[in-house]
Design an enzyme around this catalytic site. Structure first.
Site, short mmCIF file in Angstrom:
data_model
loop_
_atom_site.label_atom_id
_atom_site.label_comp_id
_atom_site.label_asym_id
_atom_site.label_seq_id
_atom_site.Cartn_x
_atom_site.Cartn_y
_atom_site.Cartn_z
N HIS B 34 -1.70 -15.02 20.72
CA HIS B 34 -2.24 -16.56 21.28
C HIS B 34 -3.63 -16.72 20.31
CE1 HIS B 34 -5.25 -15.05 23.93
NE2 HIS B 34 -4.23 -14.80 24.51
N GLY B 36 -6.07 -17.13 20.74
CA GLY B 36 -7.56 -15.75 21.09
C GLY B 36 -7.45 -14.46 20.69
N HIS B 37 -6.48 -14.35 20.65
CA HIS B 37 -5.89 -13.05 19.55
C HIS B 37 -6.43 -13.38 18.37
CE1 HIS B 37 -3.34 -11.66 23.11
NE2 HIS B 37 -3.90 -10.96 23.28
N GLN B 61 -2.96 1.56 33.47
CA GLN B 61 -3.97 -0.01 33.42
C GLN B 61 -3.52 -0.55 34.79
OE1 GLN B 61 -4.82 -1.40 29.92
NE2 GLN B 61 -4.70 -3.37 30.17
N SER B 186 -1.88 -14.47 27.74
CA SER B 186 -0.72 -14.47 27.29
C SER B 186 -0.02 -14.43 29.37
CB SER B 186 -0.16 -12.82 27.55
OG SER B 186 -0.77 -12.58 25.91
#
Lengths: 278, 278
Positions: B34, B36-37, B61, B186
């Site tokens: 998105h 942000g990335h 994780q 995400s």
């Protein structure tokens, strides 16, 4: 030879060399240096124009009951030997430089760290992997040189370097031995004359097991025979004699390609390890 | 933009750039990209002439009950976005390239990994530290760019980089938000229209807590007030609202220097996290 004790001074010295395009080799040690360590420095000099040795008795690889507190030390002697061997820099940090109060990372190793030393000293290889990773980073070395006496340790270090994709190559040097075959080790300083005389039997027993493997015996048979020899020669206890494949440290039932026979045994309160090619 | 899936092809591409003296920036992501990335990629382009993005949904994780299997994916869309953003290379490896069968290293983090996300997702930060360390090594990046939405994660990554003396600098980019204030994530793809409308309350509650801290309230008071607001706004459960010092992630009782208010809360089966400066 420069002696530095903090990360900033180390980074400054190494940074200068790297800026001049000089490769750096590192020889990590716990000090109390002998000819085996100096063979590592000699190999390092062949590999890179700049050689850094480190002396650090790493607390994270010792269990509480082990010999951290009495591990032999002789920094003045070590400095003289390293200087004579052509080492460029000694990094001999205090504990708080390697592990500052804010330090919060632990490494646990499986694979080649399981079994043998990993069984008898379960904390060790995580500590070895951690301190080597940190020392590789602090020294920014292109190549790290290690002795084959600690063969399982070499396997673990190769593993963590591959797994974390650390930008360093690992090179090993065959074990340096006394005239009678005893592998040089700082811990040999713990041996009195009687124990020193018996200690030679460790290498002899591993060579003997390797011969029997080559003659077609199973690993079980050859290792049992070697353990028997160790006890007959005056060792008080045998932690293990075992056969592992050279490349990946897998357990072997029979000889099949290059392998190592590894052993650990006690003379009184002194624990010795060694290994032999097959 | 080159798309590579194995370590050798990555090393070849990056090696060429490094041989030409070009710095490399890496933007590690789990994909489903998105704005942000893309802000991270834009920042990376300012920091280095070569930008590598990675897409890897890292199994180490995730806990077994978490959303590894349903984590949203859209590689074709991601490639188009990265290409448009000026990324030079996408490293999108399968799991067996990141964790080959011989892989034997685990990392455990304490310090900034304790509490908050570390309490609610105890396996996560060791896995984050491990995959980032490996990706930093594989990409040989000089700088890594991370989003501030995952502030505790940034603290952990800075910690492992310092502790292992990894040769990389960490740079962060402020959280990119939707017009109503919701942090882009995400995982917002999991929200239906009703949940999406409520989700804005998370950021609002953290900003509200930051205001109350500035007005002199204790962390306990301000966070309790924010939690109350979250529940009133339709969040089903609050994992935490907490105040931590900006530099070292220490818990604070009162505002004192730069700090972050961090929160995690649930809308149905969707867990959102966010943070606010003070």
């Amino acid at each position: 030879m420069k002696v530095v004790r903090d990360a900033a001074a180390l980074a400054a010295a190494v940074g200068e060399w790297r800026a001049a395009g000089q490769r750096v080799a590192v020889v990590p040690t716990m000090g109390y240096l002998h000819e085996g360590h100096l063979a590592l420095v000699a190999r390092a000099r062949e590999l890179a124009p700049r050689v850094v040795a480190t002396i650090f008795v790493n607390p994270t690889q010792f269990a509480p009951h082990e010999d951290l507190g009495r591990y032999p030390r002789d920094e003045a002697g070590d400095i003289a030997k390293l200087e004579a061997a052509g080492c460029d820099l000694l990094f001999a940090p205090p504990v708080e430089v390697v592990y500052p109060p804010s330090f919060a990372t632990r490494i646990a190793m499986e694979g080649p760290a399981l079994g043998l030393e990993g069984t008898h000293r379960p904390q060790m290889f995580g500590g070895v992997a951690l301190v080597c990773t940190r020392l590789f980073g602090l020294t920014r070395a292109d190549v790290g040189v290690f002795g084959e006496k600690d063969w399982q340790q070499v396997m673990v270090i190769r593993r963590v370097v591959a797994d974390l994709a650390l930008p360093i190559e690992i090179v090993t040097v065959p074990t340096v031995r006394a005239a009678d075959g005893l592998a040089l080790s700082s811990r040999n300083a713990y041996l009195d004359a009687g124990a020193r005389a018996k200690a030679v039997a460790l290498h002899a027993a591993l060579v003997f097991a390797a011969e029997r493997l080559r003659a077609g015996e199973t690993a079980g048979e050859a290792c049992a025979a070697a353990e028997k020899r160790l006890l007959e020669a005056g060792f008080d206890r045998v932690d293990y004699v075992a056969v592992r494949r050279e490349g990946d440290f897998f357990e072997l039932d029979r000889l099949e390609g290059a392998a190592r026979v590894l052993g650990a045994a006690w003379l009184g309160s002194v624990r010795l390890i060694d290994n032999s090619t097959t």
